[in-house]
Design an enzyme around this catalytic site. Structure first.
Site, short mmCIF file in Angstrom:
data_model
loop_
_atom_site.label_atom_id
_atom_site.label_comp_id
_atom_site.label_asym_id
_atom_site.label_seq_id
_atom_site.Cartn_x
_atom_site.Cartn_y
_atom_site.Cartn_z
N GLU A 448 0.86 -1.19 0.00
CA GLU A 448 0.00 0.00 0.00
C GLU A 448 0.89 1.24 0.00
O GLU A 448 1.96 1.24 0.62
CB GLU A 448 -0.92 0.00 1.23
CG GLU A 448 -1.88 -1.18 1.22
CD GLU A 448 -2.80 -1.21 2.45
OE1 GLU A 448 -2.73 -0.29 3.29
OE2 GLU A 448 -3.60 -2.17 2.55
N HIS A 478 -7.92 1.29 1.94
CA HIS A 478 -7.71 0.98 3.37
C HIS A 478 -8.40 2.00 4.28
O HIS A 478 -7.76 2.67 5.10
CB HIS A 478 -6.21 0.92 3.68
CG HIS A 478 -5.89 0.14 4.92
ND1 HIS A 478 -4.77 -0.61 5.06
CD2 HIS A 478 -6.56 0.00 6.10
CE1 HIS A 478 -4.73 -1.17 6.25
NE2 HIS A 478 -5.83 -0.81 6.91
N1 LIG Z 1 -9.37 -2.38 6.96
C1 LIG Z 1 -9.10 -1.72 8.07
O1 LIG Z 1 -9.02 -0.50 8.10
C2 LIG Z 1 -8.89 -2.48 9.32
C3 LIG Z 1 -8.40 -3.76 9.29
N2 LIG Z 1 -8.21 -4.45 10.44
C4 LIG Z 1 -7.70 -5.82 10.37
O2 LIG Z 1 -8.70 -6.71 10.83
C5 LIG Z 1 -8.07 -7.72 11.60
C6 LIG Z 1 -9.07 -8.32 12.56
O3 LIG Z 1 -9.42 -7.34 13.52
P1 LIG Z 1 -10.18 -7.74 14.87
O4 LIG Z 1 -11.48 -8.38 14.59
O5 LIG Z 1 -10.18 -6.54 15.69
O6 LIG Z 1 -9.16 -8.78 15.47
P2 LIG Z 1 -9.42 -9.82 16.65
O7 LIG Z 1 -8.07 -10.19 17.15
O8 LIG Z 1 -10.42 -9.30 17.59
O9 LIG Z 1 -10.05 -11.07 15.89
C7 LIG Z 1 -9.33 -11.87 14.99
C8 LIG Z 1 -9.94 -13.26 15.03
O10 LIG Z 1 -9.31 -14.03 14.02
C9 LIG Z 1 -9.13 -15.33 14.57
N3 LIG Z 1 -8.09 -16.03 13.79
C10 LIG Z 1 -6.76 -15.91 13.91
N4 LIG Z 1 -6.16 -16.74 13.03
C11 LIG Z 1 -7.13 -17.36 12.35
C12 LIG Z 1 -7.14 -18.34 11.32
N5 LIG Z 1 -6.01 -18.81 10.78
N6 LIG Z 1 -8.34 -18.77 10.88
C13 LIG Z 1 -9.50 -18.31 11.42
N7 LIG Z 1 -9.55 -17.41 12.40
C14 LIG Z 1 -8.38 -16.92 12.85
C15 LIG Z 1 -8.77 -15.09 16.01
O11 LIG Z 1 -8.97 -16.25 16.79
C16 LIG Z 1 -9.71 -13.97 16.37
O12 LIG Z 1 -10.94 -14.44 16.89
C17 LIG Z 1 -6.90 -6.98 12.28
O13 LIG Z 1 -5.88 -7.89 12.64
C18 LIG Z 1 -6.46 -6.02 11.23
O14 LIG Z 1 -5.44 -6.62 10.46
C19 LIG Z 1 -8.54 -3.91 11.65
C20 LIG Z 1 -9.04 -2.65 11.73
C21 LIG Z 1 -9.20 -1.81 10.57
O1 LIG Z 2 -6.54 -0.69 12.66
C1 LIG Z 2 -6.05 -1.33 11.72
O2 LIG Z 2 -5.45 -2.41 11.87
C2 LIG Z 2 -6.18 -0.82 10.37
O3 LIG Z 2 -5.97 -1.53 9.43
C3 LIG Z 2 -6.51 0.61 10.17
O4 LIG Z 2 -5.32 1.16 9.73
P1 LIG Z 2 -5.10 2.74 9.56
O5 LIG Z 2 -5.08 3.34 10.94
O6 LIG Z 2 -6.25 3.25 8.77
O7 LIG Z 2 -3.79 2.83 8.87
#
Ligand SMILES: NC(=O)C1=CN([C@@H]2O[C@H](COP(=O)(O)OP(=O)(O)OC[C@H]3O[C@@H](n4cnc5c(N)ncnc54)[C@H](O)[C@@H]3O)[C@@H](O)[C@H]2O)C=CC1
Ligand SMILES: O=C(O)C(=O)COP(=O)(O)O
Length: 619
Positions: A448, A478
């Site tokens: 990115e 993103h």
């Molecule tokens: N697009 C964006 O702006 C954002 C993206 N994210 C991404 O979303 C991801 C998830 O966020 P949350 O739900 O807050 O995380 P979280 O940690 O609360 O949940 C992740 C879940 O995935 C499960 N997991 C881990 N490995 C796995 C596998 N191989 N197969 C199936 N399940 C598995 C875990 O057990 C957990 O329940 C973050 O790690 C981040 O990378 C987060 C916030 C913003």
């Molecule tokens: O919270 C995360 O993991 C995100 O992916 C959001 O990322 P950002 O703060 O928008 O760069």
């Protein structure tokens, strides 16, 4: 809370829900504000001066009423006077806000007022942006938001790092900057991320001193690899102002005593809502219709467009057989990763009449009538919409490739707002071209850009132009967590900002993602000759004995120690320590090492192993 306040707030929430538009500014967005600024606070941060400061007065309901009114006006674009917003109801003010679509375009002073209002309202009314915000929440992480406003015990001060210097990258929200500045820390602020070589140069030159950076604050783009961290010799702590921490070499950081904090769920709701919008947009091919209209083409079609709700049974009564026959007509949402975001999405999906299945590596309680399935394949074979919410780890790399796409139903959809590495993009392109995958939404990509601009092409990722040519593919830069004013970005700023202050000033690692969680109750003002010792060391036998022999010259009032893998974290409050003792205490702990037997491939070798990773004395 009075019913008046409650109804005002409900009105405010619905105005947010109805009117919110999101956009994110980065360098290259034409903003006239300088990309970099260094601020040296004039605050006196000595313990005595901090102790003299009166605890903040909690706003009463009258203030809340006023704040809510002001926020409502901001949401509606009605002018308010930032200097004296209490007069905003007279209609005679000249707005400093009215031309802004979002606070990214505001000056820092204007953002400050908006964030202050949001912070104050959310603290006083105990509001959460996320209905299930306590679900899966680590101890103390969310409730910790209020801790800095409580009258607390003695404010401690680091002995060997008097002037805390912080580099903030990626346009970290003003709410965080205020919290850190209020402590007297020095801040160097940058709007964009920096690639590795420039980051190393920045660390070398920051604050015109030699690698004298104590804190680095980033979001999801900045890669803090071992190579970068090695340069930051004085680094104490990293703040990830986001959820993901995959961009940091957590293990290297821990082994060098650098704690890492994130915001585990402040933007979860924002991501879940974006995904909900994408489910409907994909089912109705909204992206394509909108693009066609922008190009002047009227293309009214219903082919391959669907509702996502379950089929209603209306007033007729059906036999169980017919009901079970109709169930497959309900669109099935398949959630991979049922954590903070996945579980929010589960609730929202069901509220829209979808059936929900989820797959996670650990057994998790289902919300509503969602059902956990034992394997990813089970989910892929049944779901109409597959949405990914797993962290970026080795196990999730290319989790969805050609084989998994083939397991998905023909005509199903894929959504990825987790990390770019989770989906094999060439395989997705192939599956979409063949018509097997009916649509997809991507918010994240393996590479990115560090800043906004014309970067989405084949230079960054070899298949950029292929993606751009596909139908019913929603591409977003993103923005999953990119909401602000009392929502994701300011909430994250407050949460991580406060965690950094707690860590720097009191050594507490509650909420830390790469160290054991250790904390002690505060020292009181009456405890004059007390100091707090933080000793991060290798998790090896014999180390604690040596530490305690050093601390034993004083009275150990309380102590807590825990380990995580190879690293252990000890915190102790000791008394009978004169000012002159602090340096020798620090130096004795710094010099600590213990003798261990290390075995190499050829046999036994006796080596000396340095136990100490980092010593901090807070007084
Ligand atoms: N697009 C964006 O702006 C954002 C993206 N994210 C991404 O979303 C991801 C998830 O966020 P949350 O739900 O807050 O995380 P979280 O940690 O609360 O949940 C992740 C879940 O995935 C499960 N997991 C881990 N490995 C796995 C596998 N191989 N197969 C199936 N399940 C598995 C875990 O057990 C957990 O329940 C973050 O790690 C981040 O990378 C987060 C916030 C913003
Ligand atoms: O919270 C995360 O993991 C995100 O992916 C959001 O990322 P950002 O703060 O928008 O760069």
């Amino acid at each position: 809370m009075s019913s008046k306040i409650r109804s005002l707030f409900q009105g405010f929430r619905s105005s947010l829900d109805g009117e919110r538009g999101t956009s994110e500014a980065f360098p290259g967005d034409g903003s006239s504000s300088p990309a970099t600024s260094t601020s040296t606070s004039t605050h006196d941060s000595s313990p005595a001066a901090i102790a003299r400061r009166a605890p903040p007065t909690p706003p009463d309901e009258k203030d809340n009423h006023h704040h809510l009114k002001t926020l409502q006006r901001l949401q509606k674009g009605i002018p308010i006077n930032p200097k004296n917003s209490s007069s905003s109801t007279d209609g005679n003010n000249h707005s400093h806000y009215e031309d802004y679509e979002n606070t990214e375009d505001m000056t820092d002073a204007q953002q400050t007022e908006v964030n202050g209002l949001a912070h104050s309202v959310s603290h006083t009314l105990s509001l959460s942006n996320s209905p299930s915000s306590t679900f899966h929440s680590p101890v103390g992480s969310y409730s910790s938001r209020t801790t800095l406003n409580r009258p607390s015990g003695k404010q401690l001060k680091p002995f060997n790092t008097q002037d805390i210097k912080i580099v903030l990258l990626e346009n970290v929200n003003i709410a965080a900057r205020e919290i850190l500045e209020s402590q007297g820390y020095q801040i160097e602020f940058h709007k964009s991320s920096l690639p590795e070589d420039q980051l190393i140069e920045k660390i070398r030159q920051s604050f015109k001193t030699n690698r004298d950076v104590h804190v680095i604050g980033i979001r999801s783009k900045t890669k803090l690899s071992a190579k970068v961290l090695r340069e930051a010799k004085n680094l104490l702590v990293i703040g990830c102002f986001c959820i993901g921490t995959n961009q940091v070499d957590l293990e290297y950081a821990a082994k060098h005593g650098i704690s890492v904090f994130n915001s585990p769920f402040s933007n979860s709701r924002s991501v879940a809502e974006l995904v909900i919008s994408e489910i409907i947009a994909l089912a109705r091919q909204l992206g394509d219709r909108s693009m066609e209209m922008h190009n002047g083409t009227w293309n009214k079609i219903s082919a391959k467009c669907w509702e996502i709700r379950g089929k209603t049974l209306g007033k007729f009564s059906f036999t169980p057989e017919i009901i079970s026959w109709m169930r497959p007509l309900t669109k099935l949402l398949g959630i991979v990763g049922y954590g903070h975001i996945g579980s929010q999405l589960s609730v929202l999906g069901e509220a829209m009449g979808m059936r929900v299945l989820y797959y996670d590596v650990i057994p998790l309680m289902a919300l509503g009538t969602a059902k956990q399935v034992p394997t990813l394949k089970d989910l892929l074979e049944q779901a109409d919409f597959v949405t990914l919410h797993v962290p970026e780890i080795a196990e999730t790399k290319d989790m969805i490739g050609a084989e998994q796409l083939a397991q998905m139903k023909r005509g199903s959809y894929l959504i990825n707002a987790s990390r770019g590495s989770v989906v094999n993009i060439p395989a997705l392109i192939e599956s979409m071209r063949s018509g097997h995958t009916a649509g997809a939404a991507l918010d994240v990509y393996p590479s990115e850009p560090a800043a906004n601009g014309d970067y989405f092409n084949d230079t960054l990722n070899s298949w950029g132009n292929d993606l751009r040519s596909l139908k019913n593919l929603i591409l977003t830069p993103h923005i999953g967590g990119s909401t602000e004013v009392s929502e994701a970005q300011s909430a994250i700023g407050i949460e991580v900002g406060e965690a950094l202050v707690r860590y720097i000033n009191s050594g507490s690692t509650i909420g830390c993602v790469n160290m054991p969680e250790v904390t002690l109750r505060s020292l009181t003002l009456a405890e004059e000759n007390h100091v707090r010792v933080v000793f991060i060391h290798s998790n090896r036998p014999g180390v604690l004995r040596q530490v305690n022999s050093i601390l034993g010259d004083h009275n150990v009032d309380k102590q807590m120690s825990d380990s995580r893998g190879d690293v252990a974290y000890l915190m102790a409050d000791i008394s009978d320590v004169n000012a002159g003792d602090i340096r020798s205490l620090y130096e004795s702990l710094e010099a600590l090492s213990c003798k261990l037997i290390n075995r190499d491939t050829h046999g036994n070798t006796l080596t000396f192993f340095a136990a100490k990773i980092m010593t901090r004395v807070l007084y």
